[in-house]
Write an enzyme that holds these catalytic residues in place. Structure first.
Site: not given
Length: 466
Positions: A52, A71, A121, A156, A296, A367
């Site tokens: 993202v 990061d 998240t 999110t 997601c 993942r």
């Protein structure tokens, strides 16, 4: 007496008074490109350089903003500094844009006018939202940002998390007051890895702010890089909610397709043929059965459910859909076992080659891939499983799946091929060639429905599909 206003005081005053022009839409539809704002001279810091954050940083840099990519992962930042795309969705030359600097130095956040947080998240083992990355990012940003900064969350979250979790953490770390000394907005990410037709600039961007003036500012900022325009949400909570329900809708519909597939399997009816027939009706929605992995769809329903339960609401439909989709790896494994039995194979002596280990087509991200669950279930029956994925990193696969991995594709000596992820690299596979290399009386389990059943029959392969 002359009053001298510092740059940061002026910046805060301009945002609070709304000196950024924005055309509004009475219908609430996406806004087309508005005025070119002077914030092209602004500095934007993107916190979190994953699938993202990195495209977002590149998008702003390509629009002539100065961008700081921050990061905490040294390896990620080192590779980006070397000019290497770490997501697989961008070109290396885009990473090397001179308007971006990549760093693990948090003090550079001080230079930013806007800080955009795009951190993971996940959910914990009890399927509860884990906002630890957001809280950590907020602490880092809050301790470094100057007054007048606007902080925009893209991660999110459940409705209310920006106000209840992010904002207090920023205030505590900075000693500043939101809405007075700094400003907060929310814009849900809509990134789709490996989809060149729906990049950052092509998809309408939902934006929100803690008040009308911040909303105008955030909308103008994003409108300058998104060709499809922006949709100003009336509140942060609306923007947060729209993100999670986009994926809940998909999860529920895929669960219906998966449940139908399991039912049709017991009826000896071809699911794909049923869906094609039903699809001739103009308002039939084309959802297909399959494994539901990724970051997601399998996660967002739990975020919404967490918030709903706090209000005494039990979201039964979405949680039942989650159970259906979580059951699919076992169902795929059982299809494989049935196919091996039909081929008169002894399970403990059978070898299965799994094609595609990533969570979706044409990406290398393993993942949250549900293929791992399929492999685990097959191993419970002492079936020997090997894998091949031309997109994923073989060393990472070996670590995550504890699996024998082919460096180059070979079907020799296997009793079955299990196609779990339909990468475009598999499109040229000829089933006659596959059958020639497989052991006698072999099977093809085609989760994605990438091959024709008649072609499998012509190649004398036992064929199973969802």
């Amino acid at each position: 007496m002359t009053t001298i206003i510092s740059d940061t005081e002026k910046r805060a005053d301009e945002r609070a008074s709304g000196q950024y022009a924005l055309e509004t839409s009475s219908e609430g539809t996406a806004l087309e490109h508005t005025t070119e704002q002077s914030s092209r001279e602004a500095t934007i810091c993107v916190v979190g350089l994953g699938y993202v954050g990195l495209p977002l940083a590149v998008g702003f840099a390509q629009s002539e903003y100065r961008v700081i990519g921050y990061d905490v992962d040294d390896v990620t930042v080192d590779r980006l500094q070397e000019g290497i795309d770490t997501t697989g969705d961008l070109r290396d030359e885009q990473i090397q844009d001179g308007n971006i600097s990549y760093t693990t130095d948090a003090t550079t956040i001080t230079e930013a006018d806007y800080v955009i947080i795009a951190v993971p998240t996940p959910i914990d083992d009890d399927e509860r939202p884990d906002l630890g990355y957001i809280e950590s990012a907020a602490t880092t940003v809050g301790s470094e940002m100057d007054p007048g900064t606007t902080v925009i969350l893209e991660s999110t979250v459940y409705p209310g998390a920006t106000r209840d979790v992010l904002t207090p953490a920023l205030e505590e770390a900075s000693g500043l007051t939101a809405g007075e000394d700094f400003f907060v907005g929310y814009s849900p990410e809509r990134a789709t890895p490996a989809d060149s037709e729906h990049g950052l600039e092509d998809v309408v961007k939902v934006v929100s702010g803690q008040n009308e003036k911040v909303l105008e500012d955030v909308a103008t900022l994003y409108d300058s890089i998104v060709d499809a325009g922006v949709h100003p949400a009336p509140s942060i909570e609306v923007a947060e909610a729209c993100k999670v329900i986009e994926n809940i809708q998909r999860d529920v519909n895929i669960a219906l397709a998966n449940e139908l597939s399991m039912a049709f399997e017991s009826m000896d009816i071809d699911t794909q043929e049923v869906l094609e027939a039903a699809g001739t009706k103009w308002n039939f929605h084309d959802y297909r059965p399959g494994l539901v992995g990724g970051h997601c769809i399998p996660v967002d329903p739990y975020f919404f459910a967490h918030r709903a339960k706090r209000e005494g609401v039990d979201p039964e439909l979405m949680l039942t859909s989650r159970k259906v989709n979580e059951s699919m790896p076992n169902h795929v494994a059982e299809l494989t076992i049935k196919a091996l039995n039909e081929c008169h194979k002894t399970l403990q002596e059978s070898r299965v080659l799994v094609l595609g280990l990533a969570y979706k087509s044409d990406v290398g991200d393993i993942r949250s891939s549900k293929v791992a669950n399929v492999v685990d279930h097959l191993r419970e029956f002492d079936i020997d499983v090997a894998g091949y994925d031309p997109y994923a990193d073989n060393d990472e696969i070996r670590k995550s799946f504890d699996l024998d991995i082919q460096e180059s594709l070979s079907f020799d000596g296997f009793d079955a091929v299990l196609l779990t992820t339909s990468h475009s690299a598999f499109e040229d596979i000829e089933l006659d060639d596959v059958a020639a290399d497989l052991d006698d009386d072999a099977a093809l389990i085609d989760v994605a429905g990438a091959f024709e059943q008649n072609d499998a029959a012509d190649a004398e392969l036992v064929y199973r599909s969802l």
